[in-house]
Design an enzyme around this catalytic site. Structure first.
Site, PDB file in Angstrom:
ATOM      1  N   PHE A 280       0.809  -1.221   0.000  1.00  0.00           N
ATOM      2  CA  PHE A 280       0.000   0.000   0.000  1.00  0.00           C
ATOM      3  C   PHE A 280       0.837   1.263   0.000  1.00  0.00           C
ATOM      4  O   PHE A 280       0.409   2.314   0.462  1.00  0.00           O
ATOM      5  CB  PHE A 280      -0.995  -0.002   1.170  1.00  0.00           C
ATOM      6  CG  PHE A 280      -2.326  -0.507   0.733  1.00  0.00           C
ATOM      7  CD1 PHE A 280      -2.514  -1.842   0.469  1.00  0.00           C
ATOM      8  CD2 PHE A 280      -3.384   0.356   0.529  1.00  0.00           C
ATOM      9  CE1 PHE A 280      -3.721  -2.318   0.018  1.00  0.00           C
ATOM     10  CE2 PHE A 280      -4.601  -0.109   0.079  1.00  0.00           C
ATOM     11  CZ  PHE A 280      -4.770  -1.445  -0.176  1.00  0.00           C
TER      12      PHE A 280
ATOM     13  N   CYS B 279     -15.373   1.172  -1.904  1.00  0.00           N
ATOM     14  CA  CYS B 279     -15.207   1.106  -0.435  1.00  0.00           C
ATOM     15  C   CYS B 279     -14.474   2.288   0.181  1.00  0.00           C
ATOM     16  O   CYS B 279     -15.054   3.012   0.991  1.00  0.00           O
ATOM     17  CB  CYS B 279     -14.505  -0.192  -0.065  1.00  0.00           C
ATOM     18  SG  CYS B 279     -15.536  -1.635  -0.378  1.00  0.00           S
TER      19      CYS B 279
HETATM   20  P1  NAD Z   1     -22.783  -4.650  -4.627  1.00  0.00           P
HETATM   21  O1  NAD Z   1     -23.512  -3.415  -4.945  1.00  0.00           O
HETATM   22  O2  NAD Z   1     -21.842  -5.256  -5.608  1.00  0.00           O
HETATM   23  O3  NAD Z   1     -23.805  -5.793  -4.193  1.00  0.00           O
HETATM   24  C1  NAD Z   1     -24.917  -5.595  -3.384  1.00  0.00           C
HETATM   25  C2  NAD Z   1     -26.017  -6.521  -3.867  1.00  0.00           C
HETATM   26  O4  NAD Z   1     -27.119  -6.461  -2.963  1.00  0.00           O
HETATM   27  C3  NAD Z   1     -26.567  -6.149  -5.239  1.00  0.00           C
HETATM   28  O5  NAD Z   1     -26.493  -7.251  -6.104  1.00  0.00           O
HETATM   29  C4  NAD Z   1     -28.009  -5.751  -4.950  1.00  0.00           C
HETATM   30  O6  NAD Z   1     -28.880  -6.047  -6.019  1.00  0.00           O
HETATM   31  C5  NAD Z   1     -28.297  -6.577  -3.718  1.00  0.00           C
HETATM   32  N1  NAD Z   1     -29.440  -6.091  -2.934  1.00  0.00           N
HETATM   33  C6  NAD Z   1     -29.750  -4.830  -2.575  1.00  0.00           C
HETATM   34  N2  NAD Z   1     -30.902  -4.802  -1.881  1.00  0.00           N
HETATM   35  C7  NAD Z   1     -31.331  -6.081  -1.803  1.00  0.00           C
HETATM   36  C8  NAD Z   1     -32.459  -6.699  -1.226  1.00  0.00           C
HETATM   37  N3  NAD Z   1     -33.394  -5.995  -0.589  1.00  0.00           N
HETATM   38  N4  NAD Z   1     -32.598  -8.034  -1.347  1.00  0.00           N
HETATM   39  C9  NAD Z   1     -31.668  -8.766  -1.984  1.00  0.00           C
HETATM   40  N5  NAD Z   1     -30.563  -8.228  -2.553  1.00  0.00           N
HETATM   41  C10 NAD Z   1     -30.405  -6.908  -2.465  1.00  0.00           C
HETATM   42  O7  NAD Z   1     -21.989  -4.322  -3.275  1.00  0.00           O
HETATM   43  P2  NAD Z   1     -20.647  -5.020  -2.740  1.00  0.00           P
HETATM   44  O8  NAD Z   1     -19.460  -4.384  -3.387  1.00  0.00           O
HETATM   45  O9  NAD Z   1     -20.806  -6.485  -2.779  1.00  0.00           O
HETATM   46  O10 NAD Z   1     -20.661  -4.517  -1.227  1.00  0.00           O
HETATM   47  C11 NAD Z   1     -21.598  -5.016  -0.297  1.00  0.00           C
HETATM   48  C12 NAD Z   1     -21.162  -4.565   1.088  1.00  0.00           C
HETATM   49  O11 NAD Z   1     -19.902  -5.148   1.416  1.00  0.00           O
HETATM   50  C13 NAD Z   1     -20.980  -3.057   1.220  1.00  0.00           C
HETATM   51  O12 NAD Z   1     -21.352  -2.666   2.526  1.00  0.00           O
HETATM   52  C14 NAD Z   1     -19.482  -2.877   1.049  1.00  0.00           C
HETATM   53  O13 NAD Z   1     -19.010  -1.717   1.694  1.00  0.00           O
HETATM   54  C15 NAD Z   1     -18.958  -4.118   1.730  1.00  0.00           C
HETATM   55  N6  NAD Z   1     -17.634  -4.542   1.263  1.00  0.00           N
HETATM   56  C16 NAD Z   1     -17.344  -4.471  -0.058  1.00  0.00           C
HETATM   57  C17 NAD Z   1     -16.079  -4.905  -0.487  1.00  0.00           C
HETATM   58  C18 NAD Z   1     -15.729  -4.817  -1.954  1.00  0.00           C
HETATM   59  O14 NAD Z   1     -14.541  -4.961  -2.250  1.00  0.00           O
HETATM   60  N7  NAD Z   1     -16.667  -4.620  -2.859  1.00  0.00           N
HETATM   61  C19 NAD Z   1     -15.152  -5.406   0.432  1.00  0.00           C
HETATM   62  C20 NAD Z   1     -15.504  -5.484   1.769  1.00  0.00           C
HETATM   63  C21 NAD Z   1     -16.759  -5.042   2.179  1.00  0.00           C
END
Ligand code: NAD
Length: 466
Positions: free
Chosen positions: A268, A279
């Site tokens: 990093f 994020c």
């Molecule tokens: P994303 O937007 O890729 O996925 C979220 C999913 O949830 C979507 O497919 C959406 O359609 C679904 N969703 C929303 N409302 C819903 C409902 N009522 N019922 C069913 N499904 C529903 O988001 P992500 O990148 O996977 O991130 C998810 C969480 O994890 C966030 O809080 C993020 O901060 C955290 N996070 C993300 C990462 C990363 O690298 N992307 C890493 C660690 C933590």
């Protein structure tokens, strides 16, 4: 164990596939019909190493996809919440998706369930989830809520999930701890790693996954503090790169020098165009917001953000100093994903830079190994799309490197030189060696390092030898 994962995005889908790897039976739920249809047909909607193989291996056996949240909850002992928590204008995390699925879960609870928060949420969210479950009719004692933040990195998500630096489990109660122990047992005992078909271990892994048990509030803070710290590390090194440029020092040497101190560490410490993705930007803002809400002004985080934004401005200034005016200039652009290994362009600094260049009237020919489809949805016909890096460079007045894909590091500089109209490369990720660029006669600008051949061009344009 029978497990429901609510949300089939970058985190939910990876978690679901990996939990199957650990021997569990997983229903992965989403309310996006198009996404579900793709998943049902065996398509994988995100670019992530090892994910297609895992999904192909487990789909229709241990892994199924569903739009029916209630049924998935009813048939599961543990329910992971992995929906998005985007940032609002004021920095606060938007928890409406979390609340909405919590309400749905409460109506489906039909026996003891462990509700596990994987989404990144501000402190006290897990407490709120418990309240909302009770308010919507779940019986006391019929559930426990556990904070289990996710630390995976996009691009390495599967490996990070299966070979985590740590698993954080936030709850003060014994019953859900037993469930969490069972879920992660193949990783904490190391049994998964002995499996002949296990996903290959990363270099630094030391045999078993470490678990940190803590309160839910501490687990929530751990996730926000981890992302804020990493963002700070990036902004710190970018600020140092600015000093290096001013005094003709070399940021790569400086990084080697400070990164070899084990208290600091080399990871990093890559100077560039700043952090992005779904994020860090929102989590830095949400951590500052929640701190403020509880009476502490975390102003250090303002500076982390300011420096991060400054990286983009400085990069565009560099493009201007290389090419003078931008209007009408043909620019080859390598990379639009926010980092290598992913097709994610959410909050991508590369995308922001491209948009700024377009606004200034430049013409952009773009290539990214994975994110072209997503880029097309945002940029449409305002840019042209190349089949590969050499095509992006063909006829360009300058080539810009905006994402650190390995593929770009391997480019043949001789060929690249012949494709370019002007032999100018502006590298926002420091992927090339200045010496090699000099050897090929390229005019090369990077971050925190002296430009190469730039003076020679100025001198020759003024009729002087350098
Ligand atoms: P994303 O937007 O890729 O996925 C979220 C999913 O949830 C979507 O497919 C959406 O359609 C679904 N969703 C929303 N409302 C819903 C409902 N009522 N019922 C069913 N499904 C529903 O988001 P992500 O990148 O996977 O991130 C998810 C969480 O994890 C966030 O809080 C993020 O901060 C955290 N996070 C993300 C990462 C990363 O690298 N992307 C890493 C660690 C933590």
């Amino acid at each position: 164990m029978k497990i429901a994962v609510i949300g089939s995005g970058y985190v939910g889908l990876v978690a679901a596939a990996c939990l199957c790897e650990l021997g569990h039976e997983v229903t992965c739920v989403d309310n996006d019909r198009e996404k579900l249809q793709l998943l049902e047909q065996g398509a994988v909607p995100i670019h992530e190493e090892f994910l297609p193989e895992l999904i192909a291996h487990h789909h229709r056996k241990q892994l199924r996809f569903s739009g029916n949240l209630a049924e998935a909850v009813r048939t599961s002992a543990a329910v992971f919440i992995a929906v998005g928590t985007p940032g609002k204008e004021n920095g606060e995390a938007d928890l409406s998706y979390v609340e909405s699925v919590t309400r749905e879960i409460s109506r489906a609870i039909n026996g003891y369930k462990v509700i596990i928060t994987k989404s990144t949420v501000p402190v006290y969210t897990n407490q709120w989830i418990g309240q909302v479950l009770l308010l919507n009719g779940a019986q006391p004692g019929s559930f426990d809520v556990v904070s289990n933040p996710e630390f995976l990195r996009e691009g390495k998500a599967v490996t990070d999930f299966l070979y985590p630096d740590r698993i954080v489990i936030g709850t003060n109660r014994d019953r859900p701890i037993r469930v969490m122990d069972e879920i992660y047992a193949p990783l904490t005992s190391g049994s998964y790693y002995k499996h002949p078909d296990a996903i290959p271990a990363p270099d630094h892994f030391n045999g078993t996954a470490r678990v940190i048990f803590t309160s839910a509030a501490s687990a929530e803070i751990i996730k926000h503090a981890a992302n804020a710290f990493l963002a700070m590390k990036i902004s710190f090194i970018n600020a140092v790169a600015n000093v290096c440029e001013a005094v003709e020092a070399d940021i790569e040497d400086v990084c080697r020098g400070i990164g070899s101190d084990t208290r600091i560490g080399a990871r990093f410490l890559n100077a560039g165009i700043g952090y992005g993705g779904s994020c860090f930007p929102k989590d830095v803002a949400a951590f500052r917001w929640i701190s403020h809400n509880y009476g502490y002004e975390f102003s250090l985080l303002n500076e982390v953000e300011r420096i991060n934004h400054e990286c983009r401005t400085r990069f565009i200034q560099k493009v201007r100093s290389a090419l003078w005016t931008l209007k009408g200039k043909q620019l080859g652009v390598l990379g639009v994903a926010y980092k290598c290994g992913t097709d994610d362009i959410r909050e991508s600094p590369a995308l922001a830079i491209i948009q700024e260049l377009l606004q200034e009237g430049a013409q952009v020919k773009l290539y990214d190994p994975a994110a072209m489809e997503r880029a097309r949805k945002v940029l449409g016909a305002r840019v042209t799309y190349a089949q590969d890096a050499y095509e992006a460079a063909t006829g360009a007045d300058g080539l810009l490197v905006l994402t650190d894909w390995e593929e770009f590091r391997q480019l043949d500089l001789k060929i690249l030189r012949t494709k370019l109209h002007y032999p100018i490369v502006v590298d926002g990720r420091n992927i090339f060696s200045p010496d090699e660029m000099a050897e090929e006669g390229l005019i090369y600008y990077s971050v925190g390092r002296l430009p190469v051949n730039a003076r020679r061009m100025v001198a020759s344009s003024m009729g002087r030898a350098s």
